[in-house]
Design an enzyme around this catalytic site. Structure first.
Site, mmCIF file in Angstrom:
data_model
loop_
_atom_site.group_PDB
_atom_site.id
_atom_site.type_symbol
_atom_site.label_atom_id
_atom_site.label_comp_id
_atom_site.label_asym_id
_atom_site.label_seq_id
_atom_site.Cartn_x
_atom_site.Cartn_y
_atom_site.Cartn_z
ATOM 1 N N LEU A 39 0.802 -1.229 0.000
ATOM 2 C CA LEU A 39 0.000 0.000 0.000
ATOM 3 C C LEU A 39 0.836 1.279 0.000
ATOM 4 C CD1 LEU A 39 -2.929 -1.101 2.331
ATOM 5 C CD2 LEU A 39 -2.805 -1.114 -0.160
ATOM 6 N N VAL A 103 5.180 -4.590 -4.573
ATOM 7 C CA VAL A 103 6.181 -4.457 -3.518
ATOM 8 C C VAL A 103 7.547 -4.238 -4.171
ATOM 9 C CG1 VAL A 103 4.839 -5.887 -1.944
ATOM 10 C CG2 VAL A 103 6.590 -6.959 -3.356
ATOM 11 N N SER A 157 3.431 1.817 -16.017
ATOM 12 C CA SER A 157 4.104 3.103 -16.174
ATOM 13 C C SER A 157 3.110 4.251 -16.079
ATOM 14 C CB SER A 157 4.825 3.174 -17.519
ATOM 15 O OG SER A 157 5.462 4.422 -17.642
ATOM 16 N N GLY A 159 3.656 6.677 -13.376
ATOM 17 C CA GLY A 159 3.844 7.282 -12.060
ATOM 18 C C GLY A 159 2.566 7.230 -11.241
ATOM 19 N N LYS A 212 8.709 -3.160 -20.641
ATOM 20 C CA LYS A 212 8.752 -2.025 -19.710
ATOM 21 C C LYS A 212 10.180 -1.487 -19.602
ATOM 22 C CE LYS A 212 7.803 0.991 -16.560
ATOM 23 N NZ LYS A 212 8.478 0.914 -15.325
ATOM 24 N N HIS A 215 10.909 0.475 -22.636
ATOM 25 C CA HIS A 215 10.199 1.749 -22.471
ATOM 26 C C HIS A 215 11.052 2.729 -21.648
ATOM 27 C CE1 HIS A 215 8.005 4.371 -19.690
ATOM 28 N NE2 HIS A 215 7.180 4.613 -20.686
ATOM 29 N N ASN A 216 11.581 2.258 -20.540
ATOM 30 C CA ASN A 216 12.383 3.148 -19.694
ATOM 31 C C ASN A 216 13.657 3.594 -20.400
ATOM 32 O OD1 ASN A 216 10.409 2.315 -17.894
ATOM 33 N ND2 ASN A 216 11.791 2.383 -16.155
ATOM 34 N N GLU A 219 12.767 6.241 -22.720
ATOM 35 C CA GLU A 219 12.536 7.449 -21.914
ATOM 36 C C GLU A 219 13.874 8.169 -21.663
ATOM 37 O OE1 GLU A 219 10.113 6.603 -18.424
ATOM 38 O OE2 GLU A 219 11.439 7.878 -17.251
ATOM 39 N N ARG A 316 24.374 10.612 -18.625
ATOM 40 C CA ARG A 316 24.064 10.803 -17.197
ATOM 41 C C ARG A 316 25.302 10.515 -16.349
ATOM 42 N NH1 ARG A 316 17.927 8.950 -15.543
ATOM 43 N NH2 ARG A 316 16.902 9.624 -17.447
ATOM 44 N N ARG A 475 41.518 -8.917 -38.432
ATOM 45 C CA ARG A 475 41.316 -10.072 -37.545
ATOM 46 C C ARG A 475 41.994 -11.314 -38.111
ATOM 47 N NH1 ARG A 475 36.135 -11.712 -37.260
ATOM 48 N NH2 ARG A 475 36.340 -12.598 -35.186
ATOM 49 N N HIS A 481 41.439 -15.349 -37.986
ATOM 50 C CA HIS A 481 40.017 -15.566 -37.663
ATOM 51 C C HIS A 481 39.179 -15.896 -38.892
ATOM 52 C CE1 HIS A 481 40.644 -14.598 -33.541
ATOM 53 N NE2 HIS A 481 41.170 -13.420 -33.842
ATOM 54 N N SER A 506 42.084 -19.801 -36.670
ATOM 55 C CA SER A 506 41.804 -19.748 -35.242
ATOM 56 C C SER A 506 40.405 -20.280 -34.943
ATOM 57 C CB SER A 506 41.876 -18.298 -34.768
ATOM 58 O OG SER A 506 41.272 -18.167 -33.521
ATOM 59 N N TYR A 509 40.431 -18.595 -30.122
ATOM 60 C CA TYR A 509 40.624 -17.204 -29.743
ATOM 61 C C TYR A 509 39.837 -16.297 -30.673
ATOM 62 C CZ TYR A 509 42.955 -12.695 -29.455
ATOM 63 O OH TYR A 509 43.204 -11.363 -29.347
#
Ligand SMILES: *[C@@H]1O[C@H](CO)[C@@H](O)[C@H](O)[C@H]1NC(C)=O
Ligand SMILES: *[C@@H]1O[C@H](CO)[C@@H](O)[C@H](O)[C@H]1NC(C)=O
Ligand SMILES: *[C@@H]1O[C@H](CO)[C@@H](O)[C@H](O)[C@H]1NC(C)=O
Length: 511
Positions: A39, A103, A157, A159, A212, A215-216, A219, A316, A475, A481, A506, A509
């Site tokens: 709650l 929760v 979503s 809020g 979800k 989505h974030n 955002e 950020r 490579r 490779h 290879s 590796y």
């Protein structure tokens, strides 16, 4: 006419009375349509939203006094009922039981599931509406399936306000649960257009929580793009905050019409108690809770170039090195004496188009990641429905998502948004502006990680030939490779580049 004996009539009468009594018992006992555990504000708001739509909700919280508080205050005068224990809660539910957990993600979810399992019967439904990691949801889905319980992980979503008046809901998990949830979920979800709900079944296992998460991530990208536009207006065009607010209000009437553009206009014009703009006083060090980072990690994990969200996460991180940047600003210089001399109105329109084109790239990348996850996990995702789920109710809600829905309506198997006629034309219309903004910004020393990475992605995606031929040669040169020839794809060969290398290619590796 045949006559019934008095005894027989009495027996039937008693039976009917017993049945009526039991029916009344059940209807007073098992009266709730759904239960919700947890709650905090989100939980309370979701309960009140369900109540508004005519559902009887049983509320529970580990701290039982919270249940009483809620019933005596926020839920006073509603049909919401409370439970004193999980057992009490389950006894008050109609069958199949539907229980939403709201929760803290992580151990708390597992703890509640463990306590609920012994109280439930086959076919009962547990829904996790928290911010769980999709892998946890897949694990829970599988383990509850073995117990014949239906587990659903639903992204929620929007809020606190969204939860109260119409969130975007992204449920996935055990599909048999959906017919029992559809009515409740779609009633309480946000509505767009002619009343279409921003909620539909996403897919198996952790698909709802994966969607979800993406989505974030998107955002994060949308917010970073707006920040870069703001930076250019502020430092190249030297606009003040009220002027910028007006521009965002104008943009809100174009293809960019969206919640984030709208709140940006409001933030820009917001005045502090002293009557001056609040925004320039806010410390430029961004926080994050991790869901953008998870999207970027998944992108790396599944080899999908979701570059814009990645850059938004890193932007950020860079911003949060505030003290180090303050230091650096004293010794590292940028371009000197370059002043913007062009047409201001024209450049503003260029920025708008750069933002729009970059946004298209970001969503194209996000949907690429969804496609890759669907392949990886064998989910069948309905991309148009996902666009509609994000169209309203959530933070990235926008008119733009309606266009994405239309693109998937035109072609449900659309490989990339950039290959849809509407979006390819939109990017085409924006590209000159986009390039002008990026080159002007670079010359003026403005960091624009999202604008630039979006443009690089676009240029990479549209190139038939990339310089990866050289990469393959390198490579093979140092690590044997092997590579394929354009004329013979699928056959891997090795070249004796140096005149002293071996013939053995290879296998162990891999660089
Ligand atoms: C109980 O309610 C409080 C808020 O009143 C909330 O923070 C908490 O998450 C809830 N916990 C559980 C497990 O119900
Ligand atoms: C943005 O546009 C929407 C309609 O699409 C409108 O409801 C909202 O008020 C506008 N916001 C601003 C700040 O102009
Ligand atoms: C690689 O080329 C050199 C020079 O042409 C040659 O001597 C050598 O035998 C070659 N190595 C192999 C493994 O073929």
């Amino acid at each position: 006419m045949r006559k019934f004996s008095r005894d027989r009539i009495t027996a039937v009468k008693t039976l009917i009375e017993t049945l009526i009594f039991e029916r009344n018992q059940t209807s007073t006992m098992a009266q709730a349509d759904i239960a919700l555990i947890g709650l905090a504000v989100m939980g309370q708001n979701l309960i009140l939203n369900m109540n508004d739509h005519g559902f009887v909700v049983c509320a529970f919280n580990r701290t039982v006094s919270k249940v009483h508080d809620f019933l005596n205050n926020e839920a006073k005068g509603t049909k919401v009922i409370g439970a004193e224990s999980l057992k009490d809660m389950v006894s008050k539910l109609k069958k199949p039981c539907r229980i939403i957990l709201l929760v803290k993600a992580g151990q708390a979810v597992d703890d509640f599931i463990d306590k609920l399992v012994p109280l439930l019967e086959p076919g009962d439904i547990i829904i996790d509406g928290g911010n769980s990691e999709y892998r946890d949801t897949t694990r829970r889905c599988k383990s509850l399936k073995e117990k014949n319980l239906l587990f659903v992980g639903s992204g929620v979503s929007g809020g606190e306000d969204g939860a109260r008046y119409g969130p975007s809901l992204m449920p996935g998990g055990h599909k048999d649960a959906w017919p029992h949830l559809k009515d409740i979920f779609q009633s309480i979800a946000a509505k767009v257009g002619t009343g279409e709900p921003c909620c539909d079944w996403v897919g198996d296992e952790g698909a709802g929580h994966f969607v979800k998460m993406v989505h974030n991530g998107i955002e994060y990208g949308d917010m970073q793009l707006i920040c870069e536009a703001y930076h250019l207006m502020k430092d190249v065009l030297c606009m003040n905050h009220d002027e910028m607010a007006q521009v965002f209000e104008q943009w809100n009437k174009t293809e960019l019409d969206s919640f984030l553009i709208e709140i940006t206009a409001n933030i820009l014009k917001f005045k502090d108690a002293d009557g001056t703009n609040l925004l320039p006083k806010i410390r430029d060090s961004a926080g994050q809770k991790g869901t953008g980072k998870w999207t970027a990690i998944s992108a790396l994990e599944y080899g999908t170039p979701v570059t814009l969200i990645g850059e938004a996460v890193f932007a950020r991180c860079l911003s949060s090195l505030k003290d180090e940047r303050v230091q650096a600003s004293k010794s590292l210089s940028g371009p000197q004496g370059v002043k913007f001399t062009g047409n201001k109105a024209q450049f503003l329109e260029d920025i708008r188009k750069a933002l729009y084109a970059s946004k298209i790239i970001s969503y194209a990348q996000g949907f690429m990641l969804l496609r890759q996850a669907a392949l990886e996990f064998g989910w069948s995702l309905n991309y148009g429905a996902i666009a509609l789920m994000w169209r309203g109710g959530c933070i990235i809600r926008s008119v733009f998502l309606g266009k994405i829905k239309e693109a998937f309506d035109r072609n449900p198997e659309l490989q990339s948004l950039l290959l849809d006629s509407f979006f390819s034309k939109a990017v085409q219309d924006c590209q000159d502006s986009w390039r002008r903004v990026v080159s002007t910004g670079v010359q003026q020393g403005i960091p624009m990680p999202s604008f630039t990475t979006a443009l690089s992605f676009y240029d990479g995606y549209r190139h038939e030939m990339l310089p990866a031929n050289l990469l393959q040669a390198q490579r093979d040169y140092f690590g044997a490779h092997t590579y394929e020839l354009l004329s013979n794809p699928g056959t891997f060969i090795h070249t004796n580049w140096t005149g002293h290398g071996g013939k053995v290619s290879s296998s162990s590796y891999n660089a």
